[in-house]
Design an enzyme around this catalytic site. Structure first.
Site, mmCIF file in Angstrom:
data_model
loop_
_atom_site.group_PDB
_atom_site.id
_atom_site.type_symbol
_atom_site.label_atom_id
_atom_site.label_comp_id
_atom_site.label_asym_id
_atom_site.label_seq_id
_atom_site.Cartn_x
_atom_site.Cartn_y
_atom_site.Cartn_z
ATOM 1 N N TYR A 33 56.204 27.237 -54.646
ATOM 2 C CA TYR A 33 54.757 27.090 -54.409
ATOM 3 C C TYR A 33 54.203 25.681 -55.469
ATOM 4 O O TYR A 33 55.015 25.723 -56.433
ATOM 5 C CB TYR A 33 53.807 28.241 -54.625
ATOM 6 N N ARG A 52 57.702 17.770 -58.165
ATOM 7 C CA ARG A 52 57.965 19.024 -58.625
ATOM 8 C C ARG A 52 58.442 20.076 -57.441
ATOM 9 O O ARG A 52 59.436 20.860 -57.645
ATOM 10 C CB ARG A 52 57.242 19.797 -59.492
ATOM 11 N N ARG A 101 66.062 41.629 -41.773
ATOM 12 C CA ARG A 101 66.322 41.484 -43.297
ATOM 13 C C ARG A 101 67.820 41.521 -43.550
ATOM 14 O O ARG A 101 68.882 42.234 -43.281
ATOM 15 C CB ARG A 101 65.640 42.770 -43.915
ATOM 16 N N LYS A 149 59.637 26.712 -59.730
ATOM 17 C CA LYS A 149 58.089 27.308 -59.353
ATOM 18 C C LYS A 149 58.411 28.116 -58.266
ATOM 19 O O LYS A 149 57.939 27.933 -56.938
ATOM 20 C CB LYS A 149 56.953 26.294 -59.511
ATOM 21 N N GLU A 181 55.465 30.660 -72.953
ATOM 22 C CA GLU A 181 54.466 30.244 -72.446
ATOM 23 C C GLU A 181 53.491 31.257 -71.902
ATOM 24 O O GLU A 181 53.829 32.306 -72.018
ATOM 25 C CB GLU A 181 54.749 29.506 -70.947
#
Length: 285
Positions: A33, A52, A101, A149, A181
């Site tokens: 995302y 990114r 799945r 990310k 962070e």
């Protein structure tokens, strides 16, 4: 008026938007995302977020389902349809939905799932700037590839809730005695004339706002040191702050109930916020 969102090539009222229950983002957090801020009806650091995004997709071996120019137009169309002048646009791309799945990736011709939506929010004049943030320290228990990310955000969410329970605003994560962070931001301290923030690696997200702020700091003749710093260093700092796409530069005034510096927003953080907003708006699209 219902918010208009984008799902797999269509603009839809949010109540009509649907993705498959077999989508791998839902079942495996197999997705990435980005969040791009909007100020004065313009996108901040869009190019950095697009680059990114491409890196995240590459690191996960995922298809690139939409060209950068098309993605930019989707962002702009969502701003137009939702009359968004300030806030954020959230983008998520997953590996898509298989027939059932399975831990094994679906075939490469399985279409990705692409979702974007807007969030109206007061970013530029956030009341948090004047009072500063309070943070707590927690153990960093995330997976080892924090530089990608991904939508694996359960532990950061838990960290936010730990902070809330402690009457704080956020948590800074600690690994082997050093700050990595914040739960959704990069962390910085100021000691003397030096801005100190952790060096890039797999341990932290390579923040787009981080890169811009460090560039602006160096242009303003501020000294920057990229290295790991300890929790004790953070508590003994002259000031501290965070950066992220939605907070820009935000002062941090307290750590684990102990004031940092004077216990008030510091001059370095406030000056960097001013510079970042001025320069980023000039380059906004």
């Amino acid at each position: 008026m219902s918010r208009i969102v984008y799902v797999n090539g269509e603009y839809l009222p949010e109540g009509d938007a649907k993705v498959s229950i077999f989508d791998r983002g839902f079942l495996f957090a197999d997705g990435v995302y980005e969040v791009t801020s909007v100020l004065d009806s313009k996108l901040i650091d869009f190019d950095g977020h697009a680059v990114r995004l491409e890196r995240s997709l590459n690191e996960l071996g995922m298809n690139h389902p939409i060209p950068k120019d098309d993605l930019l137009e989707v962002h702009r169309e969502l701003m137009r349809r939702n009359d968004l002048t300030e806030g954020m646009i959230y983008l998520q791309i997953t590996r898509g939905a298989d027939a059932d799945r399975d831990f094994v990736y679906p075939s490469e011709d399985t279409p990705n799932t692409i979702v974007l939506f807007t969030q109206a929010k007061n970013l530029k004049d956030s009341p948090m700037v004047a009072k500063g943030m309070k943070v707590i320290s927690i153990e960093d228990q995330r997976w080892g590839r924090r530089d990608i990310k991904t939508v694996q955000l359960l532990y950061p969410s838990m960290g936010k809730m730990m902070a809330k329970a402690a009457n704080a605003d956020d948590a800074w994560m600690v690994e082997d005695g050093a700050i990595t962070e914040g739960t959704s931001n990069n962390a910085y301290i100021v000691k003397g004339n030096r801005i100190i923030t952790r060096h890039l690696g797999n341990e932290i997200l390579h923040g787009i706002t981080r890169a811009a702020v460090l560039r602006f700091a160096k242009s303003a003749q501020m000294e920057v040191e990229e290295r790991a710093f300890t929790l004790d260093e953070a508590k003994a700092a002259d000031e501290a702050f965070i950066t992220s796409a939605s907070t820009f530069v935000m002062p941090v005034v307290e750590m684990d109930g102990q004031p940092i510096g004077t216990g008030k927003p510091g001059s370095v953080a406030l000056r960097l916020r001013e510079i970042y907003l001025d320069e980023s708006l000039k380059a906004a699209v």
